[in-house]
Design a protein around this motif. Sequence first.
Motif, PDB file in Angstrom:
ATOM      1  N   VAL A 110      -4.982   2.009  -8.653  1.00 54.32           N
ATOM      2  CA  VAL A 110      -5.775   0.911  -8.710  1.00 54.32           C
ATOM      3  C   VAL A 110      -4.995  -0.342  -8.222  1.00 54.32           C
ATOM      4  O   VAL A 110      -5.708  -1.261  -7.435  1.00 54.32           O
ATOM      5  CB  VAL A 110      -6.310   0.692 -10.420  1.00 54.32           C
ATOM      6  CG1 VAL A 110      -6.899  -0.721 -10.532  1.00 54.32           C
ATOM      7  CG2 VAL A 110      -7.232   1.706 -10.821  1.00 54.32           C
ATOM      8  N   ALA A 111      -3.821  -0.516  -8.830  1.00 54.03           N
ATOM      9  CA  ALA A 111      -3.006  -1.701  -8.167  1.00 54.03           C
ATOM     10  C   ALA A 111      -2.982  -1.698  -6.621  1.00 54.03           C
ATOM     11  O   ALA A 111      -2.966  -2.638  -6.141  1.00 54.03           O
ATOM     12  CB  ALA A 111      -1.569  -1.488  -8.889  1.00 54.03           C
ATOM     13  N   MET A 112      -2.524  -0.576  -6.263  1.00 49.42           N
ATOM     14  CA  MET A 112      -2.643  -0.246  -4.661  1.00 49.42           C
ATOM     15  C   MET A 112      -3.869  -0.684  -3.954  1.00 49.42           C
ATOM     16  O   MET A 112      -3.747  -1.556  -3.056  1.00 49.42           O
ATOM     17  CB  MET A 112      -2.055   0.885  -4.260  1.00 49.42           C
ATOM     18  CG  MET A 112      -0.650   1.201  -5.112  1.00 49.42           C
ATOM     19  SD  MET A 112       0.635   0.221  -4.316  1.00 49.42           S
ATOM     20  CE  MET A 112       0.868  -0.825  -5.727  1.00 49.42           C
ATOM     21  N   TRP A 113      -5.110  -0.358  -4.599  1.00 48.36           N
ATOM     22  CA  TRP A 113      -6.175  -0.868  -4.071  1.00 48.36           C
ATOM     23  C   TRP A 113      -6.277  -2.390  -4.057  1.00 48.36           C
ATOM     24  O   TRP A 113      -6.974  -2.976  -3.142  1.00 48.36           O
ATOM     25  CB  TRP A 113      -7.536  -0.272  -4.918  1.00 48.36           C
ATOM     26  CG  TRP A 113      -8.636  -0.615  -4.636  1.00 48.36           C
ATOM     27  CD1 TRP A 113      -9.559  -0.184  -3.393  1.00 48.36           C
ATOM     28  CD2 TRP A 113      -9.595  -1.438  -5.179  1.00 48.36           C
ATOM     29  NE1 TRP A 113     -10.811  -0.837  -3.331  1.00 48.36           N
ATOM     30  CE2 TRP A 113     -10.887  -1.652  -4.437  1.00 48.36           C
ATOM     31  CE3 TRP A 113      -9.561  -2.241  -6.433  1.00 48.36           C
ATOM     32  CZ2 TRP A 113     -11.894  -2.328  -4.825  1.00 48.36           C
ATOM     33  CZ3 TRP A 113     -10.581  -2.920  -6.783  1.00 48.36           C
ATOM     34  CH2 TRP A 113     -11.855  -3.057  -5.922  1.00 48.36           C
ATOM     35  N   LEU A 114      -6.218  -2.871  -5.075  1.00 47.06           N
ATOM     36  CA  LEU A 114      -6.079  -4.479  -4.963  1.00 47.06           C
ATOM     37  C   LEU A 114      -5.087  -5.101  -4.145  1.00 47.06           C
ATOM     38  O   LEU A 114      -5.580  -5.949  -3.545  1.00 47.06           O
ATOM     39  CB  LEU A 114      -5.783  -4.883  -6.874  1.00 47.06           C
ATOM     40  CG  LEU A 114      -6.669  -4.486  -7.785  1.00 47.06           C
ATOM     41  CD1 LEU A 114      -6.146  -5.006  -9.213  1.00 47.06           C
ATOM     42  CD2 LEU A 114      -7.774  -5.380  -7.526  1.00 47.06           C
ATOM     43  N   PHE A 115      -3.889  -4.604  -4.097  1.00 45.27           N
ATOM     44  CA  PHE A 115      -3.040  -5.017  -3.271  1.00 45.27           C
ATOM     45  C   PHE A 115      -3.658  -4.794  -1.710  1.00 45.27           C
ATOM     46  O   PHE A 115      -3.559  -5.822  -1.060  1.00 45.27           O
ATOM     47  CB  PHE A 115      -1.734  -4.227  -3.114  1.00 45.27           C
ATOM     48  CG  PHE A 115      -0.616  -4.631  -2.145  1.00 45.27           C
ATOM     49  CD1 PHE A 115       0.274  -5.471  -2.401  1.00 45.27           C
ATOM     50  CD2 PHE A 115      -0.717  -4.051  -1.003  1.00 45.27           C
ATOM     51  CE1 PHE A 115       1.195  -5.990  -1.511  1.00 45.27           C
ATOM     52  CE2 PHE A 115       0.308  -4.319  -0.043  1.00 45.27           C
ATOM     53  CZ  PHE A 115       1.310  -5.184  -0.238  1.00 45.27           C
TER      54      PHE A 115
END
Length: 296
Positions: free
Chosen positions: A107-112
């Motif tokens: 999820v964090a990589m998607w936001l990044f």
Amino acid sequence: MTTIHPQFNPVALDLGFVQAHWYGLMYLLGFGMAYALALYRTKKRPDWNNDMVADLIFYGAMGVILGGRIGYVLFYQFGEFLANPAYLFKITDGGMSFHGGFLGVAVAMWLFARRYKKAVFDVLDFIIPCVPTGLLFGRIGNFINGELWGRVSEGGYNWLMAFPQAWQADSELLAQNPNLANVAVKFGEYNLLPRHPSQLYQAFSEGLVLFVLIWWFASRPRPRMAVTGLFVLGYGVVRFITEFFRQPDADQGFILLGWVTKGQMLSLPMVFVGLFLIIWAYKQQIYDWGSQKNSQ
């Protein structure tokens, strides 16, 4: 010969007003190593720079911490959570889940990726070769704390270890199986059983072996999703195997067929997802860097 776990002090540094625990230091080492390795990877990737890497590690750290805690509560302590939702915030009670952390990082990589207008698998393929070192340090932290010990073995292997932290579980097993007294070792007033140091097995397989494999694979251009797919597949396989040597959590036990653990249940889908990503990657043939890079 069975050795006794060294019983390390979980506090690595005590300054009176602040304490540094070994497990926390292992997390810091993991993030620090991932940062250094990601900076090194930018040398071959002109589409990445140092500032982006710093942001990426911050996003990843938040994903690991939040996802790891939420995943642990939902996967392993859901009943406790339903009875007391505030349990989610009782971080002093401990409890982190790799599978939850992995989803949190995704999820964090998607936001990044949204922030920097990149394909999410471009981001994942870039950072994933740096991840296994964090798993290595994390498992070493488990070993230092004497937690997540392995299953009892009567094999007589030289590397088996008795964990004083497991005295209660050992006492119950000895009461149920008196024959195990033949392999028990005396530690103070307790009889301890020889166990696999599964934390070290996992540190070697999930950490060192997976790092060498993924780092080598990602050292040259691969189609988008292939690196991520290999990590997901590789972790699923090694975790499924090492679970045979790890003692299931007391409140979980074997949840299927009398031998399948929760860790195996969560890891098996990773094997199929990883295989799918690799096959799809080579079918699509989309390259994000190198001479094969597709025009965007």
